[in-house]
Design an enzyme around this catalytic site. Structure first.
Site: not given
Length: 427
Positions: A225, A295, A323
């Site tokens: 990302n 994800d 997490i």
């Protein structure tokens, strides 16, 4: 203290009679603005009998100076304004600066701190229009208490219910004992840091995750990302300045490692970040999950480079571990802070994550217009009691100060902190 209460059109308005009575018992001066919608559920006489002056949209003498200037006089009189219950309709009006009744005109004319206490049907609360309004009005400096989950008058059981009177009173007492609102804090940040912050986290052990994770597809390509790690690194730098022992677990980032860190652990994948987080969470007091964790990951990464052959390529992805949720599950007494980067329904999605993951605090921000890699951002801080505090757009280094201010306030006397050193000092 002079407290102005605005009562709007919700069946929860019937609870305000008890609220006004108890506020008066605490020794505060109280005045009330009752909207036409609110008057459908509670009468001016019943409220006045609790010892408070009541103002409505029905003027006794429209040409009397005191009536014409009523909203200005009330705006100047109030030290605090509570809109309770705050209906979806009134929230929408206040978001866009409407001044079509005594309450909205008074609020628009006042610079007093304003607290919204919502009450509405669960679907009205979840509606995109309402959620957009909530995000915007918090950015305008309004505070918000609630809503709560539970049985509603319509029979639904979900979020949207007004918080109970005793909870309102408790929050009000805490607010009145505080010397500054979030908006004032933001102003102080722009003027420069408060030296009282120095060493106020001394003795605290903090783990911070930062940056993005990388999930390999093959030896050449990966999923990731746009996270730069600036917010997480800003938090780490500020926490060190305040005397904390900081462990930074970081993934993909463009940032230089701040000086003074106790431990620095570089990871690549979400699985590696989870392993490092679990290991270090055993000996920490505060865990801040600021990393942008992918994800999904490849079920089985290809050992060789995937060759370009067909027009379409299908990849089998599986979920990565959560997490922040896992850390809170393993260490329920640990003070855990999460982040929610959303493109729509910002507040609602953030609250959902706060509740489902059992977090102590969550930092929500709108990434629909792009914040990754930027030096500035604006955030909404939501705590476990669903108190909400919004900031204007500020440098991420100042946002780090505000976030750690809130964490300090919650953890300085919080028994949930694990193994807090007995010699911890705050200045």
């Amino acid at each position: 203290m002079k407290i102005l209460i605005g009562i709007t059109g919700s069946i929860a308005a019937i609870k305000t009679i008890e609220l006004v009575h108890k506020i008066a018992q605490l020794g505060h001066e109280c005045k009330i603005i009752l909207t036409r919608g609110g008057a459908n559920f509670v009468t001016p006489m019943s409220l006045a009998s609790m010892g408070a002056d009541v103002y409505t949209d029905d003027k006794i003498n429209a040409y009397k100076t005191s009536d014409i200037m009523e909203h200005i006089n009330l705006a100047k009189w109030a030290d605090y304004i509570l809109i309770v219950p705050a209906s979806a309709n009134t929230i929408a009006k206040l978001t866009y600066g409407f001044a079509d009744n005594t309450l909205t005109a008074t609020i628009l004319a006042s610079n007093a701190p304003k607290i919204l206490i919502p009450a509405m049907n669960q679907q009205m609360w979840k509606a995109t229009a309402t959620q957009n309004n909530i995000s915007k009005i918090l950015q305008l400096g309004f505070m918000m208490w609630g809503p709560a989950s539970g049985l509603q008058a319509c029979g639904d059981i979900d979020v949207g219910r007004m918080i109970e009177v005793d909870e309102i009173l408790d929050k009000l007492q805490k607010l009145l004992s505080s010397k500054c609102t979030m908006s004032e804090t933001c102003q102080q940040r722009q003027e420069g840091p408060n030296m009282n912050e120095y060493n106020n986290l001394k003795g605290k052990r903090i783990v911070i995750t930062a940056g993005g994770t990388i999930e390999p597809l093959d030896p050449v390509r990966y999923i990731s990302n746009h996270s730069s790690g600036k917010m997480g690194y800003g938090l780490a730098k500020e926490a060190v300045y305040r005397g904390a022992e900081v462990t930074l677990i970081y993934g993909k980032t463009t940032q230089a490692i701040p000086n003074g860190l106790k431990d620095v652990i570089h990871v690549t994948t979400a699985d590696e970040m989870l392993e490092a987080s679990i290991q270090h969470a055993t000996v920490t007091d505060i865990f801040i999950g600021c990393a942008a964790v992918c994800d999904y990951k490849m079920k089985i990464p290809n050992p060789q480079k995937i060759k370009k052959s067909e027009n379409n390529l299908v990849l089998e992805l599986i979920k990565n571990p959560d997490i922040i949720a896992r850390i809170k599950q393993l260490y329920p007494k640990l003070f855990v802070v999460g982040f929610a980067a959303e493109t729509e329904n910002i507040v609602n999605y953030a609250i959902d994550k706060l509740v489902t993951k059992n977090l102590d605090m969550i930092i929500a921000n709108d990434v629909s217009t792009g914040v990754f890699g930027y030096d500035t951002n604006k955030i909404i801080i939501i705590d476990k009691e669903r108190n909400m505090f919004a900031t204007e757009e500020l440098a991420k280094e100042y946002l780090a100060k505000i976030i750690l201010d809130k964490i300090f306030l919650y953890t300085r006397t919080d028994s949930r902190s694990m193994e807090a050193p007995s010699d911890a000092t705050y200045r």
